[in-house]
Design an enzyme around this catalytic site. Structure first.
Site, PDB file in Angstrom:
ATOM      1  N   ARG A  37      19.082 -15.026   9.770  1.00 48.62           N
ATOM      2  CA  ARG A  37      18.312 -14.943  11.017  1.00 48.62           C
ATOM      3  C   ARG A  37      18.074 -16.344  11.548  1.00 48.62           C
ATOM      4  O   ARG A  37      17.372 -17.144  10.917  1.00 48.62           O
ATOM      5  CB  ARG A  37      16.941 -14.274  10.770  1.00 48.62           C
ATOM      6  CG  ARG A  37      17.027 -12.858  10.222  1.00 48.62           C
ATOM      7  CD  ARG A  37      17.203 -11.793  11.301  1.00 48.62           C
ATOM      8  NE  ARG A  37      17.661 -10.529  10.722  1.00 48.62           N
ATOM      9  CZ  ARG A  37      16.856  -9.542  10.337  1.00 48.62           C
ATOM     10  NH1 ARG A  37      15.552  -9.651  10.468  1.00 48.62           N
ATOM     11  NH2 ARG A  37      17.366  -8.426   9.832  1.00 48.62           N
ATOM     12  N   GLU A  58      16.137 -17.529  13.586  1.00 50.43           N
ATOM     13  CA  GLU A  58      14.864 -17.614  14.288  1.00 50.43           C
ATOM     14  C   GLU A  58      14.149 -18.889  13.887  1.00 50.43           C
ATOM     15  O   GLU A  58      14.024 -19.186  12.699  1.00 50.43           O
ATOM     16  CB  GLU A  58      13.957 -16.442  13.886  1.00 50.43           C
ATOM     17  CG  GLU A  58      14.301 -15.132  14.531  1.00 50.43           C
ATOM     18  CD  GLU A  58      13.386 -14.029  14.001  1.00 50.43           C
ATOM     19  OE1 GLU A  58      12.189 -14.062  14.307  1.00 50.43           O
ATOM     20  OE2 GLU A  58      13.891 -13.162  13.263  1.00 50.43           O
ATOM     21  N   ARG A 113       6.189 -15.984   6.051  1.00 49.78           N
ATOM     22  CA  ARG A 113       6.998 -14.833   5.643  1.00 49.78           C
ATOM     23  C   ARG A 113       8.382 -14.763   6.272  1.00 49.78           C
ATOM     24  O   ARG A 113       9.039 -13.725   6.196  1.00 49.78           O
ATOM     25  CB  ARG A 113       6.239 -13.534   5.891  1.00 49.78           C
ATOM     26  CG  ARG A 113       5.912 -13.269   7.354  1.00 49.78           C
ATOM     27  CD  ARG A 113       5.265 -11.908   7.482  1.00 49.78           C
ATOM     28  NE  ARG A 113       5.211 -11.470   8.863  1.00 49.78           N
ATOM     29  CZ  ARG A 113       4.922 -10.232   9.240  1.00 49.78           C
ATOM     30  NH1 ARG A 113       4.704  -9.313   8.342  1.00 49.78           N
ATOM     31  NH2 ARG A 113       4.897  -9.916  10.513  1.00 49.78           N
ATOM     32  N   HIS A 114       8.830 -15.827   6.905  1.00 50.38           N
ATOM     33  CA  HIS A 114      10.172 -15.832   7.474  1.00 50.38           C
ATOM     34  C   HIS A 114      11.086 -16.822   6.755  1.00 50.38           C
ATOM     35  O   HIS A 114      10.697 -17.952   6.481  1.00 50.38           O
ATOM     36  CB  HIS A 114      10.132 -16.208   8.958  1.00 50.38           C
ATOM     37  CG  HIS A 114       9.622 -15.097   9.816  1.00 50.38           C
ATOM     38  ND1 HIS A 114       8.293 -14.951  10.119  1.00 50.38           N
ATOM     39  CD2 HIS A 114      10.267 -14.068  10.418  1.00 50.38           C
ATOM     40  CE1 HIS A 114       8.129 -13.866  10.881  1.00 50.38           C
ATOM     41  NE2 HIS A 114       9.310 -13.309  11.068  1.00 50.38           N
ATOM     42  N   GLU A 118       4.545  -5.239   6.984  1.00 47.36           N
ATOM     43  CA  GLU A 118       5.723  -4.390   7.121  1.00 47.36           C
ATOM     44  C   GLU A 118       6.791  -4.851   6.135  1.00 47.36           C
ATOM     45  O   GLU A 118       7.124  -6.027   6.060  1.00 47.36           O
ATOM     46  CB  GLU A 118       6.270  -4.507   8.554  1.00 47.36           C
ATOM     47  CG  GLU A 118       7.504  -3.665   8.799  1.00 47.36           C
ATOM     48  CD  GLU A 118       8.646  -4.487   9.326  1.00 47.36           C
ATOM     49  OE1 GLU A 118       8.490  -5.156  10.355  1.00 47.36           O
ATOM     50  OE2 GLU A 118       9.721  -4.490   8.669  1.00 47.36           O
ATOM     51  N   SER A 132      11.660  -1.299   7.998  1.00 44.30           N
ATOM     52  CA  SER A 132      11.626  -0.656   9.286  1.00 44.30           C
ATOM     53  C   SER A 132      12.895   0.184   9.334  1.00 44.30           C
ATOM     54  O   SER A 132      13.985  -0.328   9.080  1.00 44.30           O
ATOM     55  CB  SER A 132      11.649  -1.746  10.357  1.00 44.30           C
ATOM     56  OG  SER A 132      11.425  -1.198  11.613  1.00 44.30           O
ATOM     57  N   ARG A 173      10.421 -10.697   0.296  1.00 46.00           N
ATOM     58  CA  ARG A 173       9.161 -10.220   0.843  1.00 46.00           C
ATOM     59  C   ARG A 173       8.541  -9.161  -0.062  1.00 46.00           C
ATOM     60  O   ARG A 173       7.330  -9.140  -0.265  1.00 46.00           O
ATOM     61  CB  ARG A 173       9.397  -9.658   2.251  1.00 46.00           C
ATOM     62  CG  ARG A 173       8.211  -9.827   3.150  1.00 46.00           C
ATOM     63  CD  ARG A 173       8.449  -9.281   4.538  1.00 46.00           C
ATOM     64  NE  ARG A 173       8.957 -10.279   5.465  1.00 46.00           N
ATOM     65  CZ  ARG A 173       8.997 -10.086   6.786  1.00 46.00           C
ATOM     66  NH1 ARG A 173       8.590  -8.951   7.310  1.00 46.00           N
ATOM     67  NH2 ARG A 173       9.465 -11.029   7.574  1.00 46.00           N
TER      68      ARG A 173
END
Lengths: 533, 533
Positions: free
Chosen positions: B305, B307, B313-314, B456, B459, B507
């Site tokens: 990712r 991002e 948490r990333h 979360e 998903s 996670r």
């Protein structure tokens, strides 16, 4: 080569931030879909007002998990479980329509479910209308259907089906998901035996690129179902054997800081405002885990090689099965652990994947894989002698060429009857700088290759765990010490002696099954010319 | 950010083609290393001619797998196995020197082996010389040593060691691999409890970046040994549970053809003369496997990712545990399968990783993880009501914000006493275009999130398996159909209804253990600012 047909498939990736869009439109789309599905069904139903089979066939509404549906509790029977013991029973089966053939008042369907198939008869009768038979005969190949039927024994075995003792007498047939009528390849063609001595006159085959371009269809053949189930077995056995031996699974990064220049065979990645590289091997990280006291580690993950090699056995991305292990005093502790790992994997495959091996054997000529327990260990020197006796000279400090490896594989097979063996003590000159020199012979090293059917399947060694010797060996190889500083530093704070190796999953499966191309054992292969689908 | 300290660590990558270099140099280097090691040893030996311990201590020659060595058959005892039942026995132990302290004629050493430690006493006696005690006191911390000793019970428990009932009385001590004397961090500091109510006056802690910059040392703490052993357990349990449920493991490509423009959050890779992208998710490939009749699949692998999120948490690269499953008529068949997967994983962790959980709990304050069997399933609507009762309004078509999720987690915990629950039926408006609309309520969708300690963790949803509806929903989301043509085409040749989801390994481990940062559960974490080591 690189097609721009992308999808943002990250789960919920934009949902958090996505502005709430007009929900009205969504409702409308959903309703429209529902309506359309109902319409499809009703269209079929009203075709003939005197139809005795009304409500027994047609196209189901799209399965949208409707809580008002009446079929939520229906239990399906697997095709593989259909046999004479069920004769007379009513069953529901969901499977693909493999072939369909109408003949007068009858329609013969072959349903296929993974490696299994069964014949279905839709026969005009008091409860089955002509219209239902007609509808059945028009269902497109590869559509998924729900069939309600009675299991009936057959007087003579059904040719061409895996379930030969019974057929199904249909009372309902519903299309769950219709296939487009034009298929880019026929499953029957893709499944046809490709044996040299195939007596069959028909020789329509599907070439590799057509298969890969339409991989979703190609993967549906019994052989591919078997190959990828066996491949999952290789991974499972690898992990189970090593876990039982006390190994710990780790995950190593694929994005690494690497040589910008000189980075031969490495893919470059844009990394925010800088750049990074894709790991060619988890080796440094495995070794760091050893230096960090994990003692015995394995890792399974993607490995990337930017080699422009278009051969039967190279991929640019493959699944690496890697391991690394600290030892007490001799690297043979590790080498023999790896040897035993293979023996146990081969036993597991032989015993637990008999059916898969048979299915693959029906399409491709394969000699069963042979192995010894414990595995044969040959010295490099002995290998050279065997080759010399066969007229092929290899210098004492030369590596084996690929043809020499293959020849040696045949010689070893003839002499020892094994498709797997270990070749120990390679010349120091042909191994990477981090390979531990043999203290008892300055020209050799503490390194080994292992072979399956004459092809190298794992290359491993004792690694140098002393920063000073590692520096010396790197200098000897003409390596820029600046560039490997972090590698050398990994051993600065005490590291146990260790050895290891790495295996390519797709190559193991290819060689175990005796297939001719690694693209047959990668679900979505990547090579210099292909990154789709 | 991107350091250029690369290593070509591909096994044997250049050995085949490498020109045979001057082997003489190699011999010389090897001999020199051997000579140096012998010299080190003899230096120590001859220090004192009256030394009664000559030949009982010093620095071992580099362990190069010398077949003439006399110690090849030596068996080591694990530190964890040292207890009173061995009192009086002689043992050999290989471990790290954790601490050393000289006091007069004695030298106290703590040996550490992964999570375990034991005290060693080197005491001047008839057979142990002053010189040996002196040598012992000068061994650098983190060096690996071989110690021969007698196991002795102790009158009072040894404080600060895992093995409290015995100590080792050393008769030999040899350095196997010496650590550099200056350590960038102390294992004791990195292991110190970080609890809010820590009564200890000393508060020297090691910050995250120092830990990660020196990850090899940091990973040696008992807590890190426990975290990564438990993480391996999560993967093992995930696979075992799913394999027992009939899932097949697959491997999906990381190199994919993707949007060149608009490719938000995607890393670009140079691919020979073109370019490609790193997969953000295996979703398309999981779905293709379902369309290709694999029925139930899982895959574990790197997910990328791009991002620029610098949060607790990333990560830019993490290990995805993904699954996808065909169902008969309702996606709850899948949702409840995933729910049961979690229940079984939590049970496995609780029962098989008790010791690891305890060790982590000694360093960090953690409330034990609670769960229900079967898991709690709440409707999104119920979640909204709970939040509203607590004074937080969430619109019926809004997503939950991160703070709302956390609050809901606390409310659910208070009401149901569970740290894990499933929230079903998210608003259609906040889910991706490929999510199946709910046929019974046009504003909701067949989708779910699952939560651990209010965050979360997965998903998932029923995916649209009908190309027509998928096209409509894509249009509704304003997506360029050209760019998702191959995604839509995947459903053209018949596809069963299916659902799935994806979990981030790091996670799960972070939330299960109640840790505060995902960098604690990634062995070599990658974030926008870090791609080393």
């Amino acid at each position: 080569m690189v097609e721009n047909k992308p999808v943002d498939t990250s789960e919920k990736s934009d949902s958090k931030k996505a502005a709430k869009k007009d929900a009205k439109k969504a409702e409308k789309a959903a309703k429209k879909a529902e309506h359309k599905a109902n319409k499809d069904q009703s269209q079929t139903k009203v075709e003939d007002e005197n139809d005795v089979s009304v409500g027994k066939y047609g196209t189901l509404p799209l399965i949208q998990s409707d809580i008002t549906a009446t079929n939520l509790d229906r239990k399906f029977t697997y095709v593989k479980d259909l046999n004479k013991s069920l004769s007379g029973s009513g069953v529901w089966v969901r499977a693909r329509l493999h072939t369909v053939r109408a003949r007068g008042k009858q329609c013969f369907i072959v349903l296929r479910q993974r490696e299994f198939s069964v014949q279905v008869l839709v026969n005009v009768s008091d409860t089955v209308s002509k219209a239902m038979v007609k509808f059945s005969s028009t269902i497109t190949k590869e559509s998924i259907v729900d069939v309600e039927a009675k299991v009936a024994p057959v007087p003579t075995a059904v040719a061409g089906c895996s379930q030969q003792d019974v057929e199904l007498l249909a009372s309902q047939i519903w299309v769950v998901s219709a296939s487009a009528p034009q298929l880019p390849l026929q499953i029957e063609d893709a499944s046809r035996p490709e044996k040299a001595d195939d007596p069959e006159g028909l020789n329509i085959r599907v070439n590799q690129d057509t298969r890969l371009d339409n991989r979703i269809l190609d993967l549906r053949t019994p052989t591919n179902q078997a190959i990828f189930r066996l491949e999952a077995g290789v991974c499972r056995l690898f992990r189970e054997v090593l876990t039982n031996k006390g190994f710990v699974e780790i995950h190593t990064p694929k994005i690494i800081p690497a040589a910008s220049e000189g980075g031969a065979n490495v893919f470059t990645v844009s990394y925010f405002k800088g750049s990074a590289y894709l790991a060619q091997s988890p080796q440094l990280y495995k070794q760091m885990a050893i230096a960090a006291d994990f003692d015995k580690v394995f890792t399974i993950g993607a490995v990337f090689r930017a080699e422009d090699s278009n051969t039967h056995r190279h991929l640019t991305e493959f699944t690496g099965l890697d391991l690394e292990m600290a030892f007490s005093y001799h690297y043979h502790e590790v080498m023999l652990t790896i040897g035993d790992l293979f023996t146990q994997m081969f036993k597991g495959l032989r015993d637990q994947y008999k059916r898969e091996i048979e299915i693959v054997g029906q399409q491709f000529s394969v000699e069963p894989f042979t192995f010894l327990d414990p595995p044969l260990v040959l010295q490099f020197e002995e290998g050279r002698k065997l080759l010399a006796e066969a007229g092929v000279e290899v210098g004492p400090e030369d590596d084996l060429s690929t043809p020499a490896e293959k020849l040696l594989g045949r010689l070893v097979k003839a002499k020892y009857d094994t498709d797997f063996y270990i070749l120990d003590k390679y010349p120091l000159a042909v191994r990477p700088f981090y390979t531990m020199p043999d203290p008892n012979n300055p020209k050799t090293s503490n390194s080994y290759d292992m072979f399956m059917r004459g092809e190298e399947i794992i290359s491993g060694a004792q690694r140098i765990h002393d920063p000073e010797l590692l520096t010396e060996r790197a200098k000897h190889h003409g390596i820029d010490l600046q560039k490997i500083a972090s590698y050398i530093d990994a051993f600065k704070y005490g590291c146990p002696p260790h050895a290891g190796g790495g295996i390519g999953l797709e190559r193991v499966v290819m060689l175990y099954l005796g297939l001719d191309n690694i693209r047959k054992t990668a679900m979505f292969p990547r090579d210099p010319k292909r990154i789709t689908p």
